[in-house]
Design a protein around this motif. Structure first.
Motif, PDB file in Angstrom:
ATOM      1  N   THR A 422      20.534   6.346 -25.707  1.00  0.00           N
ATOM      2  CA  THR A 422      20.946   7.513 -24.922  1.00  0.00           C
ATOM      3  C   THR A 422      21.564   8.567 -25.829  1.00  0.00           C
ATOM      4  OG1 THR A 422      21.360   6.119 -22.979  1.00  0.00           O
ATOM      5  CG2 THR A 422      22.413   8.291 -23.024  1.00  0.00           C
ATOM      6  N   GLY A 423      22.472   8.150 -26.692  1.00  0.00           N
ATOM      7  CA  GLY A 423      23.123   9.085 -27.601  1.00  0.00           C
ATOM      8  C   GLY A 423      22.152   9.731 -28.568  1.00  0.00           C
ATOM      9  N   ILE A 424      21.217   8.951 -29.089  1.00  0.00           N
ATOM     10  CA  ILE A 424      20.236   9.499 -30.026  1.00  0.00           C
ATOM     11  C   ILE A 424      19.413  10.600 -29.353  1.00  0.00           C
ATOM     12  CG2 ILE A 424      18.102   8.955 -31.266  1.00  0.00           C
ATOM     13  CD1 ILE A 424      19.348   6.214 -31.924  1.00  0.00           C
ATOM     14  N   ALA A 425      18.935  10.330 -28.149  1.00  0.00           N
ATOM     15  CA  ALA A 425      18.139  11.334 -27.443  1.00  0.00           C
ATOM     16  C   ALA A 425      18.946  12.596 -27.183  1.00  0.00           C
ATOM     17  CB  ALA A 425      17.628  10.743 -26.123  1.00  0.00           C
ATOM     18  N   ASN A 426      20.202  12.433 -26.779  1.00  0.00           N
ATOM     19  CA  ASN A 426      21.037  13.604 -26.489  1.00  0.00           C
ATOM     20  C   ASN A 426      21.357  14.398 -27.749  1.00  0.00           C
ATOM     21  OD1 ASN A 426      21.129  13.281 -23.708  1.00  0.00           O
ATOM     22  ND2 ASN A 426      22.896  11.920 -23.786  1.00  0.00           N
ATOM     23  N   LEU A 427      21.627  13.706 -28.854  1.00  0.00           N
ATOM     24  CA  LEU A 427      21.931  14.410 -30.107  1.00  0.00           C
ATOM     25  C   LEU A 427      20.707  15.170 -30.615  1.00  0.00           C
ATOM     26  CD1 LEU A 427      24.162  11.774 -31.965  1.00  0.00           C
ATOM     27  CD2 LEU A 427      24.901  13.880 -30.833  1.00  0.00           C
ATOM     28  N   ARG A 428      19.558  14.576 -30.512  1.00  0.00           N
ATOM     29  CA  ARG A 428      18.346  15.286 -30.936  1.00  0.00           C
ATOM     30  C   ARG A 428      18.122  16.539 -30.090  1.00  0.00           C
ATOM     31  NH1 ARG A 428      14.690   9.829 -31.932  1.00  0.00           N
ATOM     32  NH2 ARG A 428      15.038   9.702 -34.197  1.00  0.00           N
ATOM     33  N   ALA A 429      18.338  16.405 -28.789  1.00  0.00           N
ATOM     34  CA  ALA A 429      18.178  17.565 -27.912  1.00  0.00           C
ATOM     35  C   ALA A 429      19.203  18.645 -28.238  1.00  0.00           C
ATOM     36  CB  ALA A 429      18.308  17.133 -26.449  1.00  0.00           C
ATOM     37  N   GLN A 430      20.440  18.245 -28.538  1.00  0.00           N
ATOM     38  CA  GLN A 430      21.478  19.215 -28.891  1.00  0.00           C
ATOM     39  C   GLN A 430      21.143  19.915 -30.208  1.00  0.00           C
ATOM     40  OE1 GLN A 430      24.192  20.261 -27.288  1.00  0.00           O
ATOM     41  NE2 GLN A 430      24.009  18.896 -25.516  1.00  0.00           N
ATOM     42  N   ALA A 431      20.571  19.164 -31.149  1.00  0.00           N
ATOM     43  CA  ALA A 431      20.187  19.784 -32.424  1.00  0.00           C
ATOM     44  C   ALA A 431      19.132  20.857 -32.204  1.00  0.00           C
ATOM     45  CB  ALA A 431      19.667  18.713 -33.385  1.00  0.00           C
ATOM     46  N   GLU A 432      18.101  20.547 -31.433  1.00  0.00           N
ATOM     47  CA  GLU A 432      17.047  21.523 -31.158  1.00  0.00           C
ATOM     48  C   GLU A 432      17.629  22.756 -30.475  1.00  0.00           C
ATOM     49  OE1 GLU A 432      14.013  21.535 -32.092  1.00  0.00           O
ATOM     50  OE2 GLU A 432      13.480  19.466 -32.611  1.00  0.00           O
ATOM     51  N   ALA A 433      18.560  22.533 -29.533  1.00  0.00           N
ATOM     52  CA  ALA A 433      19.181  23.656 -28.832  1.00  0.00           C
ATOM     53  C   ALA A 433      20.002  24.521 -29.780  1.00  0.00           C
ATOM     54  CB  ALA A 433      20.063  23.145 -27.700  1.00  0.00           C
ATOM     55  N   ALA A 434      20.489  23.915 -30.873  1.00  0.00           N
ATOM     56  CA  ALA A 434      21.285  24.654 -31.854  1.00  0.00           C
ATOM     57  C   ALA A 434      20.424  25.276 -32.947  1.00  0.00           C
ATOM     58  CB  ALA A 434      22.326  23.726 -32.479  1.00  0.00           C
ATOM     59  N   GLY A 435      19.122  25.172 -32.826  1.00  0.00           N
ATOM     60  CA  GLY A 435      18.232  25.777 -33.808  1.00  0.00           C
ATOM     61  C   GLY A 435      18.018  24.934 -35.044  1.00  0.00           C
ATOM     62  N   VAL A 436      18.258  23.614 -34.947  1.00  0.00           N
ATOM     63  CA  VAL A 436      18.058  22.701 -36.067  1.00  0.00           C
ATOM     64  C   VAL A 436      17.003  21.680 -35.667  1.00  0.00           C
ATOM     65  CG1 VAL A 436      19.127  20.928 -37.512  1.00  0.00           C
ATOM     66  CG2 VAL A 436      20.416  22.987 -36.896  1.00  0.00           C
ATOM     67  N   ALA A 437      15.991  21.496 -36.492  1.00  0.00           N
ATOM     68  CA  ALA A 437      14.932  20.539 -36.175  1.00  0.00           C
ATOM     69  C   ALA A 437      15.517  19.143 -36.021  1.00  0.00           C
ATOM     70  CB  ALA A 437      13.867  20.547 -37.264  1.00  0.00           C
ATOM     71  N   ALA A 438      15.141  18.456 -34.956  1.00  0.00           N
ATOM     72  CA  ALA A 438      15.673  17.108 -34.700  1.00  0.00           C
ATOM     73  C   ALA A 438      15.352  16.151 -35.841  1.00  0.00           C
ATOM     74  CB  ALA A 438      15.103  16.573 -33.387  1.00  0.00           C
ATOM     75  N   GLY A 439      14.253  16.417 -36.568  1.00  0.00           N
ATOM     76  CA  GLY A 439      13.880  15.562 -37.682  1.00  0.00           C
ATOM     77  C   GLY A 439      14.864  15.598 -38.841  1.00  0.00           C
ATOM     78  N   ARG A 440      15.775  16.580 -38.837  1.00  0.00           N
ATOM     79  CA  ARG A 440      16.780  16.637 -39.914  1.00  0.00           C
ATOM     80  C   ARG A 440      17.959  15.697 -39.641  1.00  0.00           C
ATOM     81  NH1 ARG A 440      18.328  22.667 -41.234  1.00  0.00           N
ATOM     82  NH2 ARG A 440      19.351  21.629 -43.008  1.00  0.00           N
ATOM     83  N   ILE A 441      17.931  15.006 -38.530  1.00  0.00           N
ATOM     84  CA  ILE A 441      18.914  13.958 -38.275  1.00  0.00           C
ATOM     85  C   ILE A 441      18.221  12.622 -38.463  1.00  0.00           C
ATOM     86  CG2 ILE A 441      20.599  12.991 -36.683  1.00  0.00           C
ATOM     87  CD1 ILE A 441      20.649  15.591 -35.203  1.00  0.00           C
ATOM     88  N   VAL A 442      18.730  11.816 -39.366  1.00  0.00           N
ATOM     89  CA  VAL A 442      18.179  10.498 -39.669  1.00  0.00           C
ATOM     90  C   VAL A 442      19.150   9.458 -39.136  1.00  0.00           C
ATOM     91  CG1 VAL A 442      17.382   8.946 -41.494  1.00  0.00           C
ATOM     92  CG2 VAL A 442      17.098  11.434 -41.747  1.00  0.00           C
ATOM     93  N   PHE A 443      18.617   8.426 -38.490  1.00  0.00           N
ATOM     94  CA  PHE A 443      19.469   7.399 -37.903  1.00  0.00           C
ATOM     95  C   PHE A 443      19.283   6.079 -38.651  1.00  0.00           C
ATOM     96  CE2 PHE A 443      18.943  10.522 -34.563  1.00  0.00           C
ATOM     97  CZ  PHE A 443      20.245  10.671 -34.096  1.00  0.00           C
TER      98      PHE A 443
END
Length: 568
Positions: A422-443
């Protein structure tokens, strides 16, 4: 149907079976089957109990008590999906939905299905908002799942203040850096959960032992962050002046660390099966001079035992980095960075600052695997910002700061722990909303302690959370030569990394505003010379000479014990 109060369980079981056999068409058969299920379950016949509950539900489908008990039996059998399905489909009047929703939410939370668990508990609160335990779990679920804003649309009938006060003490550390509010939240929780004991067991004037008897009370004498931090202190206590007892309610994990901890104790006293009063009386019988609680307001704490005041001097240390407002505690062991003198009045018990860093550590060099960035899914040429704190410590403000840093440093990536889906999906969505590609977050997947430590060596900069800083993880990062940028606030939890950076001689990593935090981190990511200077300051044994000086730490802790022995 007559009750069978006072009858032996086997007599009751026989009586209900006889009644059921003789009354094949009675409208009360559902009650007899339910009562039979309760007795069978209490006697250990789980299969028989489940059959009885199913019979009761066949006769009365809205008997929610039978649905609750049948679901609990299925859960105990390891059939969690069947339990969830049963509770989801159970028929019941509106006023009886609460226990079904709460059990379903609890089980979903234990399976890290946070989004569904949060929706389930919210549904329960919409029926009855006056459920403090449900509020605590609902609020912490939103933290763990990075469901922002943290209070959502709120709960009708609950004010912001009421939600904060009932949100639970652990969640409070990640909610606010106001120690006075943290104290109020702790007081509210203790008032609900830990009533005063009827008497004080220890003599107020203490004892006159030749060696000071120190008792450590913990549920974490195992492969837990607490165990890693405390083990060498236990080993290094001066046995000429101290006798060390460990009051242990830890589940056996078979680890080398647990064996090492137990070997470091002069007396290992298992109390996991004892009641709070029995545990307290055992501590009193050992005539402990100073009892050190290592849990505070965390899972596994034996707060009820502390309330019996089994030792004349009682302190809390390391397990919970905030106020632990139980009147029977005398001291909160800290240092003057995590609790500055100007904030001391907000804490209970009263702060006991050591003469230097508050945090114990294990100086032994661990054996680590050789790993590469490629193996961890990291770009070889990226500047790696790392934070291995649990997701519930990540706030919208801090995550927004991380996104600002990534926008200013296009070659950087952010490396987080794979905490929950749940957290991973939400963080990726927040990154995209902030103008940062979700792929730049590595888990990073969960791993054993040695691989986790080795991973820290692959990163370039540790970016801390606020208001709940890294503690053990920050120490580990510095040990691996990884610079830290932290934001220091008012409360203990929001000053832990600042204390570590002060001890190791790297105060340039301490920010006091979020803008400064972003500036410092962005400078590391874009100015190789500045970053190299920070790296160099952590080289050549800097951690071992400061944070990792456990021999010196033991001397300072023992000096504090000697000061408070007869001065509660």
């Amino acid at each position: 149907m007559a009750r069978l109060d006072g009858a032996a369980p086997e007599d009751g079981i026989a009586a209900y079976r006889t009644w059921l056999g003789g009354n094949p068409v009675s409208p009360q058969r559902f009650a007899a089957w339910f009562n039979l299920g309760v007795l069978l379950g209490a006697g250990g016949d789980r299969q028989g109990a489940m059959v009885a509950y199913r019979q009761a539900l066949a006769l009365k489908p809205d008997l929610h008590q039978a649905a609750v008990n049948l679901g609990l039996a299925l859960e105990a059998e390891g059939r969690a999906e069947d339990a969830l399905a049963l509770w989801q489909g159970a028929l019941q009047p509106d006023e009886a939905r609460i226990p079904l929703l709460n059990h379903r939410g609890r089980l979903l939370e234990s399976r890290k299905q946070y989004a569904e668990a949060e929706r389930t508990l919210r549904a329960s609160l919409l029926i009855d908002p006056q459920q403090p335990d449900v509020i605590q779990h609902w609020a912490h679920l939103r933290q763990k799942g990075c469901m922002w804003p943290l209070r959502g649309d709120g709960i009708p009938g609950l004010s912001e203040d009421a939600m904060a006060l009932q949100g639970g003490p652990l969640g409070a550390l990640a909610l606010t850096d106001d120690p006075a509010l943290q104290r109020r939240i702790g007081e509210a929780w203790i008032a609900r959960k830990v009533p005063p004991a009827p008497e004080r067991l220890a003599p107020a004037r203490g004892y006159a032992h030749d060696r000071i008897r120190v008792g450590y009370l913990s549920s974490d004498f195992c492969r837990h962050a607490m165990g890693f931090l405390i083990v060498e202190l236990l080993e290094r206590h001066d046995r000429g002046r101290f006798e060390v007892f460990g009051y242990c309610s830890t589940e056996e994990d078979g680890s080398d660390l647990r064996r090492r901890i137990i070997a470091a104790l002069d007396h290992h006293v298992p109390i996991g099966l004892l009641s709070e009063e029995e545990a307290a009386r055992r501590i009193r019988a050992d005539e402990i001079d100073i009892l050190v609680d290592l849990n505070g307001l965390t899972r596994g704490a034996r707060l009820g035992a502390l309330r019996w005041k089994p030792a004349p001097v009682q302190a809390t240390y390391l397990g919970y980095v905030g106020p632990v407002p139980i009147p029977e505690l005398d001291w909160l062991i800290c240092d003057e960075v995590v609790i500055p003198p100007g904030q001391a009045e907000h804490y209970a018990p009263r702060p006991l600052p050591l003469g230097g860093l508050y945090q114990a550590n294990d100086s032994r060099a661990p054996s680590l695997p050789a790993i590469t960035r490629a193996e961890e899914g990291l770009p070889a040429d990226a500047f790696v910002l790392c934070c291995f704190n649990n997701f519930y410590k990540i706030t919208p403000e801090v995550f927004g700061a991380w996104m600002a840093i990534l926008r200013r440093a296009p070659q950087a990536v952010l490396w987080l722990t794979e905490d929950n889906a749940t957290g991973i999906a939400n963080l990726r969505a927040q990154a995209e909303a902030a103008g940062v590609a979700a792929g730049r977050i590595v888990f990073a997947t969960r791993s054993d302690p040695s691989r986790y430590l080795a991973r820290l060596g692959l990163a370039d900069l540790f970016v801390d959370t606020f208001p709940y800083n890294a503690g053990t993880v920050a120490s580990d990062a510095l040990r691996k030569g990884l610079p830290i940028v932290t934001l220091a606030g008012r409360a203990f939890a929001s000053r832990m990394a600042a204390s570590l950076l002060t001890a190791v001689g790297l105060p340039d990593g301490i920010a006091t505003t979020l803008d400064d935090y972003i500036e410092i981190a962005a400078a590391h990511a874009t100015d190789p010379a500045r970053h190299a200077r920070a790296r160099a300051s952590l080289a050549d044994g800097a951690w071992a000479r400061s944070i990792g000086d456990t021999a010196g730490f033991a001397v300072r802790m023992e000096a504090a014990f000697e000061r408070i022995r007869l001065a509660p």
